[in-house]
Motif scaffolding. Structure first.
Motif, PDB file in Angstrom:
ATOM      1  N   TRP A 132       0.830  -1.198   0.000  1.00 52.91           N
ATOM      2  CA  TRP A 132       0.000   0.000   0.000  1.00 52.91           C
ATOM      3  C   TRP A 132       0.873   1.260   0.000  1.00 52.91           C
ATOM      4  O   TRP A 132       0.635   2.201  -0.756  1.00 52.91           O
ATOM      5  N   TYR A 136       1.146   4.156  -2.884  1.00 57.79           N
ATOM      6  CA  TYR A 136       0.949   5.577  -2.571  1.00 57.79           C
ATOM      7  C   TYR A 136       2.160   6.396  -3.004  1.00 57.79           C
ATOM      8  O   TYR A 136       2.013   7.460  -3.615  1.00 57.79           O
ATOM      9  N   SER A 140      -0.463   6.378  -6.661  1.00 57.45           N
ATOM     10  CA  SER A 140      -1.850   5.927  -6.590  1.00 57.45           C
ATOM     11  C   SER A 140      -2.528   6.558  -5.374  1.00 57.45           C
ATOM     12  O   SER A 140      -1.992   6.530  -4.270  1.00 57.45           O
ATOM     13  N   ARG A 141      -3.688   7.106  -5.572  1.00 59.86           N
ATOM     14  CA  ARG A 141      -4.439   7.739  -4.483  1.00 59.86           C
ATOM     15  C   ARG A 141      -5.820   7.107  -4.322  1.00 59.86           C
ATOM     16  O   ARG A 141      -6.742   7.738  -3.828  1.00 59.86           O
ATOM     17  N   ARG A 142      -5.970   5.858  -4.717  1.00 65.46           N
ATOM     18  CA  ARG A 142      -7.257   5.161  -4.619  1.00 65.46           C
ATOM     19  C   ARG A 142      -7.378   4.502  -3.253  1.00 65.46           C
ATOM     20  O   ARG A 142      -7.078   3.332  -3.076  1.00 65.46           O
ATOM     21  N   VAL A 143      -7.815   5.271  -2.256  1.00 76.42           N
ATOM     22  CA  VAL A 143      -7.916   4.740  -0.901  1.00 76.42           C
ATOM     23  C   VAL A 143      -9.056   3.735  -0.749  1.00 76.42           C
ATOM     24  O   VAL A 143      -9.122   3.027   0.243  1.00 76.42           O
ATOM     25  N   ASP A 144      -9.946   3.673  -1.719  1.00 80.50           N
ATOM     26  CA  ASP A 144     -11.021   2.686  -1.663  1.00 80.50           C
ATOM     27  C   ASP A 144     -10.557   1.322  -2.156  1.00 80.50           C
ATOM     28  O   ASP A 144     -11.082   0.297  -1.730  1.00 80.50           O
ATOM     29  N   ARG A 145      -9.563   1.278  -3.005  1.00 78.61           N
ATOM     30  CA  ARG A 145      -9.133   0.042  -3.642  1.00 78.61           C
ATOM     31  C   ARG A 145      -7.753  -0.438  -3.198  1.00 78.61           C
ATOM     32  O   ARG A 145      -7.529  -1.630  -3.002  1.00 78.61           O
ATOM     33  N   ASP A 146      -6.808   0.476  -3.025  1.00 80.86           N
ATOM     34  CA  ASP A 146      -5.414   0.106  -2.764  1.00 80.86           C
ATOM     35  C   ASP A 146      -5.201  -0.724  -1.497  1.00 80.86           C
ATOM     36  O   ASP A 146      -4.459  -1.711  -1.536  1.00 80.86           O
ATOM     37  N   PRO A 147      -5.820  -0.372  -0.357  1.00 79.34           N
ATOM     38  CA  PRO A 147      -5.600  -1.205   0.832  1.00 79.34           C
ATOM     39  C   PRO A 147      -6.098  -2.642   0.650  1.00 79.34           C
ATOM     40  O   PRO A 147      -5.452  -3.586   1.109  1.00 79.34           O
TER      41      PRO A 147
END
Length: 178
Positions: A132, A136, A140-147
């Motif tokens: 993650w 970042y 990538s700033r997709r906090v809904d998908r990346d974690p």
């Protein structure tokens, strides 16, 4: 008529000029040192005599160490014969832009953080933070998908190494509860 006076070159100037023209020799020295380190470590490794086949745990490090020494020697010969590395010509690289040290620092911090946290948290949690954090740091700033992707990737890596390949990784408190 103008007369130009040239100052004679000193031995230090000649040496600096030669080193500047042959700066790739620094990479040769680094590869040589790394090869010696890998070979020394591989040959002094404590190995259980009862191995299952002709390829033991020393084989890959010895091959890698020898490969590093060969590459160092070949590169040194090439540099001393006048070979020079080519400048980067990639179409996706803008050489006029400065280095992105923020990204380098973030990636270094994430890697070191994962290395410190792997024992107390276990590989699945530390690996998820590593994946993650790297995503970042790389933009990538997709906090809904990346974690979620990082957690799945880390868990799959843990299962692959721990269960299928037989390489024990620290599970940490989360894996102890399962």
């Amino acid at each position: 008529m103008t007369t130009e006076t040239q100052t004679p070159l000193t031995a230090a100037d000649v040496r600096r000029s030669w080193l500047r023209e042959h700066s790739e020799l620094g990479v040769c020295v680094l590869l040589l040192a790394l090869g010696v380190l890998v070979l020394t470590d591989a040959l002094t490794m404590d190995v259980d005599i009862a191995q299952r086949g002709p390829v033991g745990p020393r084989t890959v490090p010895v091959v890698v160490g020898i490969g590093l020494l060969v590459v160092a020697a070949l590169l040194a010969v090439d540099v001393l014969r006048g070979g020079r590395g080519q400048a980067e010509t990639g179409e996706d690289i803008d050489l006029s832009e400065p280095a992105d040290w923020r990204t380098v620092a973030l990636l270094t911090g994430v890697f070191l953080g994962a290395a410190v946290l792997i024992e107390p948290l276990g590989f699945p949690a530390a690996g998820a933070l590593l994946f993650w954090g790297a995503a970042y740091a790389l933009g990538s700033r997709r906090v809904d998908r990346d974690p979620l992707i990082a957690a799945v990737l880390s868990l799959l890596t843990y299962v692959l190494f721990n269960n299928l390949l037989g390489v024990p990784l620290p599970g940490g408190p989360l894996m102890g509860a399962l």
